[in-house]
Write a protein that holds these residues in place. Structure first.
Motif, short mmCIF file in Angstrom:
data_model
loop_
_atom_site.label_atom_id
_atom_site.label_comp_id
_atom_site.label_asym_id
_atom_site.label_seq_id
_atom_site.Cartn_x
_atom_site.Cartn_y
_atom_site.Cartn_z
N ARG A 174 0.86 -1.18 0.00
CA ARG A 174 0.00 0.00 0.00
C ARG A 174 0.90 1.23 0.00
O ARG A 174 1.80 1.34 0.82
N GLN A 175 0.63 2.14 -0.91
CA GLN A 175 1.48 3.33 -1.06
C GLN A 175 0.68 4.39 -1.79
O GLN A 175 -0.11 4.08 -2.68
N LYS A 176 0.89 5.64 -1.45
CA LYS A 176 0.20 6.71 -2.15
C LYS A 176 0.70 6.84 -3.58
O LYS A 176 1.89 6.75 -3.85
N SER A 177 -0.22 7.02 -4.50
CA SER A 177 0.05 7.43 -5.88
C SER A 177 1.00 6.50 -6.62
O SER A 177 1.89 6.94 -7.33
N MET A 178 0.80 5.19 -6.50
CA MET A 178 1.50 4.28 -7.39
C MET A 178 0.90 4.39 -8.78
O MET A 178 -0.32 4.54 -8.94
N THR A 179 1.73 4.35 -9.80
CA THR A 179 1.23 4.51 -11.17
C THR A 179 1.57 3.34 -12.08
O THR A 179 0.94 3.17 -13.11
N SER A 180 2.56 2.52 -11.72
CA SER A 180 3.02 1.49 -12.64
C SER A 180 3.67 0.35 -11.89
O SER A 180 4.17 0.53 -10.77
N VAL A 181 3.69 -0.84 -12.53
CA VAL A 181 4.32 -2.00 -11.93
C VAL A 181 4.91 -2.87 -13.03
O VAL A 181 4.35 -3.00 -14.12
N LEU A 182 6.07 -3.45 -12.72
CA LEU A 182 6.70 -4.46 -13.57
C LEU A 182 7.12 -5.59 -12.64
O LEU A 182 7.82 -5.37 -11.65
N ALA A 183 6.70 -6.83 -12.96
CA ALA A 183 7.01 -7.99 -12.13
C ALA A 183 7.99 -8.90 -12.86
O ALA A 183 7.85 -9.16 -14.06
N VAL A 184 8.98 -9.40 -12.13
CA VAL A 184 9.92 -10.39 -12.65
C VAL A 184 10.11 -11.45 -11.58
O VAL A 184 9.73 -11.27 -10.42
N ARG A 185 10.69 -12.57 -11.98
CA ARG A 185 11.10 -13.59 -11.01
C ARG A 185 12.61 -13.66 -10.97
O ARG A 185 13.27 -13.57 -12.00
N HIS A 186 13.14 -13.81 -9.76
CA HIS A 186 14.57 -14.03 -9.59
C HIS A 186 14.75 -15.12 -8.55
O HIS A 186 14.44 -14.91 -7.37
N LYS A 187 15.19 -16.27 -9.01
CA LYS A 187 15.27 -17.46 -8.16
C LYS A 187 13.87 -17.74 -7.61
O LYS A 187 12.92 -17.82 -8.38
N ALA A 188 13.74 -17.90 -6.29
CA ALA A 188 12.42 -18.23 -5.74
C ALA A 188 11.58 -17.00 -5.43
O ALA A 188 10.45 -17.13 -4.98
N TRP A 189 12.12 -15.81 -5.69
CA TRP A 189 11.45 -14.57 -5.31
C TRP A 189 10.70 -13.95 -6.47
O TRP A 189 11.10 -14.05 -7.63
N MET A 190 9.59 -13.29 -6.15
CA MET A 190 8.93 -12.37 -7.07
C MET A 190 9.44 -10.96 -6.76
O MET A 190 9.50 -10.57 -5.59
N VAL A 191 9.81 -10.24 -7.79
CA VAL A 191 10.35 -8.89 -7.60
C VAL A 191 9.47 -7.91 -8.36
O VAL A 191 9.20 -8.11 -9.56
#
Length: 833
Positions: A343-360
């Motif tokens: 949760r954060q004020k005024s988010m406008t965009s997101v890009l998701a990637v995987r690195h090893k077992a993590w979602m980034v």
């Protein structure tokens, strides 16, 4: 008919003219679209089109000029239809920009008179292969469209174009518009109807929508096509599934859909601002930035499982249809989020990637920040980090891309600027613990370079990194006692390590009074990563406990951990809710009767949290912290608001484990000091109860230190009361202005005055100058930030009170000019009335 004239273009400047030193590129006009293909970036900025290398060095740029009445056509069998010769050119703007890598082409569609498309050479955008007056995407110059390539059975490639529609507004365009929301356009001349046609086996097939719709994103995974849209009239987010079948008709008629709810109970709607699928699966996990209040300020990052339900009846959606005579459902199915990630004020965009077992997740904001959030397989997130902040707080555009060449940079854009930002700041962490504590899956501690870096920058060396799940400590331990009275210390390391570190893994145990052989029995098993075990030679532990140092050796890296071993049943005497936490932290277990050995009780924090119902503690909830943006010096007298705060005794900064006491606690509001931090970034904050448990999850953003570069006006009278403006950066973080009459620079209390700012923002701060004592002619100005006094590099002058002895007036046209003569022969003040 449609014809392929020669492109009218111009190449400008030297290849590196617009490249910036910090990995950015500036365009002449505002960016509308950008796309990435292998090692090339394409930017459409109004009527300009740029071709860049992946590092954002300029290859070429041109002016997009379309032909109004015809032109020449290159003889390419993929696109050729004929030719005409009359040429009248005009610039056009791009609504859809698609690299078609398999075909070595770039599809650029926009608006000239109405719809207009060109097919360009992917490696040389000045080479036009085909162009046509046809609508692909929105018919309006400044309207949003979603377009992407899809494949059907038999490997036919099509352009799926989804058009924004607004039933409440007139388009003001003579171009044809209607209820056709989604089209499939050909990409080759050999397909039925030729290139860009929407004709299927016998006629045109589309998906229709009666009413307003705003498409946000779309993509294809295997045979399933996903399309996301907002329905503004209902404050609803819709997901459409299509199956890529053998024909356009079959594909569009496979339509199925669902609503996306913003709450677990399925009852909360919102607006989707940005979207990114998470690589890997099944299941198909997808993330979206949603506006909760519709104002794009109160935003959340949510995670959904959007795996299609192909058992649903096809083409029976209540909002979209292909064959629109079938009976529709009254309501669509509802998908609920699997997790609220951020949760954060005024988010406008997101890009998701995987690195090893993590979602980034890379998150853009309305004030120009690029943030990084790492989430483990249990959906537990690490502390968010700020990777970049724009100097002018410009909004980050909804779409971002990963650099496909090195996978180490993110492309982001705002207004007329493109940035290529590194996915991590590994190099800023100077020791192994800081590198691990960053909880950044991209970073490893490299033994050969003795630095925090990317794994592929640490070849042929031992390295260590964070584990596959989120952890608070590098090392945890348990103390157990068996039926014979033998006491065993088990060490567990929470690490991922390379093979060279694994080959040289060992543990040493020592105390201040004994060596390894005396502390640990020879029967102790040989260390096996990630564990090592010490069977104590002497199972009798002193009442004050035994201090043990554990040395973990992983290749060339040595980690030292200091532990205190206690006879677990001897941990007693405090209230149960306090005792439980102390017991578990000592490596012991908790049972109903008190602290016991780890193998005889429960040895994790959850058992202590379950005791809250017996302690009559209500779980605190945090709604806000004011201010939530501070400099890395911290902030005095911050206010935390929420509910059930009465029993809160401290506020913890989770990412640094610093804690601050609280006061003025009313149960819904409390005051505390925000401690300083070593670096900028976003940290999580929770409220601490007397049992040591911490509740709530809100954020504080640490920013750069305020600075003052100028003062205007730089003089005032002894009596003060003049409006003074300080100029600089991050001035909204200033708590007060300090004026020192001790010009030698020493901050003596007897010559300090503090003034409260009237107004402040990022660049300006205003205050009213106070009166000065007798004999004061100048003061030094300081910015008060937490417990720091930051100097302004200019002084303020104080002058004696003016004495006005005479004035003269002169009429100039319609103006009256007044000249006032001041006493003391110090000149005059002149003004116009």
């Amino acid at each position: 008919m449609i014809l392929l004239p020669i492109l009218l273009y111009s190449l400008w400047g030297e290849p590196s003219r617009c490249l910036e030193e910090d990995g950015g590129f500036t365009t002449e006009k505002n960016i509308r679209h950008f796309a990435v293909a292998t090692n090339t970036v394409y930017i459409a900025a109004e009527e300009k089109l740029y071709q860049l290398n992946h590092d954002l060095t300029l290859v070429q740029k041109l002016t997009l000029r379309g032909i109004l009445t015809g032109g020449h056509l290159k003889n390419d069998a993929r696109f050729y239809r004929g030719s005409v010769t009359n040429e009248l050119n005009a610039t056009f703007s791009v609504n859809i920009l698609l690299p078609f890598v398999m075909n070595d082409t770039l599809v650029s569609c926009g608006v000239l008179e109405c719809g207009y498309c060109e097919v360009l050479d992917l490696k040389n955008i000045s080479n036009v292969l085909y162009r046509e007056h046809i609508q692909v995407g929105s018919p309006l110059r400044n309207s949003a469209s979603v377009g992407f390539l899809v494949n059907e059975e038999g490997q036919n490639a099509y352009i799926l174009a989804a058009l924004q529609q607004d039933e409440t507004k007139s388009t003001g365009s003579s171009c044809p518009t209607g209820s056709e929301a989604v089209h499939l356009h050909n990409t080759y001349n050999i397909q039925r109807g030729y290139i860009f046609s929407t004709v299927g086996e016998h006629n045109t097939h589309v998906i229709k929508r009666e009413g307003s719709v705003e498409f946000v994103d779309g993509f294809q995974i295997n045979s399933i096509i996903y399309l996301f849209s907002n329905l503004p009239s209902r404050n609803t987010v819709r997901l459409i599934w299509l199956e890529g079948k053998a024909t356009k008709k079959q594909t569009l008629e496979s339509l199925r859909g669902a609503n996306l709810s913003l709450s677990a109970d399925g009852g909360r709607g919102g607006i989707l601002l940005s979207s990114s699928v998470i690589p890997g699966g099944p299941p198909v996990l997808w993330s979206g930035v949603f506006s909760v209040d519709g104002g794009k300020t109160n935003t959340e990052l949510l995670l959904f499982d959007i795996s299609p339900d192909l058992n649903m009846t096809a083409d029976a959606d209540p909002d979209f249809c292909s064959v629109c005579t079938v009976n529709k459902k009254k309501t669509a199915e509802t998908l609920k989020p699997k997790a609220v990630l951020f949760r954060q004020k005024s988010m406008t965009s997101v890009l998701a990637v995987r690195h090893k077992a993590w979602m980034v997740f890379f998150i853009g904001t309305g004030d120009g920040q690029l943030m990084k959030l790492s989430v483990d397989q249990n959906f537990q997130s690490s502390c968010p980090r700020v990777l970049y902040r724009d100097d002018y707080d410009r909004r980050v555009f909804p779409k971002m891309h990963l650099d496909p060449v090195d996978l180490k940079h993110v492309y982001m854009s705002f207004e007329n600027q493109m940035k290529r930002v590194a996915v991590s700041k590994c190099g800023t962490y100077t020791d192994v613990r800081a590198c691990w504590s960053a909880q950044d899956p991209h970073c490893v501690w490299c033994g050969s370079t003795i630095s925090c870096t990317f794994e592929d920058d640490c070849p042929n060396s031992d390295w260590l990194s964070i584990p596959d799940d989120s952890q608070q400590k590098i090392v945890s331990y348990k103390v157990m006692k068996d039926s014979t009275g033998q006491v065993t210390l088990n060490i567990h390391t929470h690490l991922t390590v390379g093979q060279k570190a694994l080959d040289k893994y060992s543990c040493n145990f020592s105390t201040s009074s004994s060596d390894f052989s005396e502390l640990c029995s020879r029967e102790s098993p040989f260390p096996k990563f990630p564990q090592c075990t010490c069977i104590l030679s002497n199972s009798s532990l002193p009442a004050e406990g035994r201090h043990v140092t554990v040395s973990l050796i992983l290749g060339t890296t040595i980690l030292m951990e200091k532990l205190k071993l206690s006879d677990c049943p001897d941990i007693r005497g405090r209230p149960a809710y306090v005792l439980c936490g102390e017991c578990v932290r000592a490596g012991c277990g908790w049972s109903r009767n008190g602290c016991t050995w780890a193998n005889q009780g429960v040895g994790n924090d959850s058992v202590c949290q379950q005791m809250e119902s017996m302690m009559n503690f209500s779980t605190p909830e945090i709604s806000s912290i004011t201010p939530s943006n501070v400099s890395f010096h911290g902030r005095n007298h911050a206010v935390l608001s929420g509910s059930n705060l009465r029993d809160v005794i401290r506020v913890r900064i989770q990412c640094t484990q610093q804690e601050s006491p609280v006061w003025n606690n009313t149960g819904v509001r409390l005051t505390f000091h925000i401690p300083g931090a070593n670096s900028k970034g976003v940290v999580k904050v929770c409220a601490v109860l007397p049992d040591g448990s911490c509740h709530g999850n809100t954020k504080i953003t640490y920013q750069s230190s305020p600075s003052c570069t100028d003062i205007t006006p730089s003089s005032t009278w002894i009596s003060g009361k003049r409006n003074i403006t300080l100029m600089g950066s991050h001035l909204e973080l200033v708590e007060g202005v300090m004026l020192s009459h001790c010009l030698e620079g020493v901050m003596h209390s007897h010559c300090l005055q503090e003034v409260t700012p009237r107004n402040s923002n990022y660049q300006y701060l205003t205050y009213e100058s106070p009166a000065a004592g007798k004999g004061v002619s100048a003061v030094k100005v300081f910015l008060k930030v937490a417990n720091k006094s930051l100097p302004c590099h200019k002084t303020m002058s104080y002058h004696p009170e003016p004495e006005f002895i005479s004035f003269t007036s002169t009429v100039t046209g319609e103006d009256l000019r007044i000249t006032i003569q001041r006493g003391g022969n110090r000149g005059s003040l002149v003004g116009d009335i």
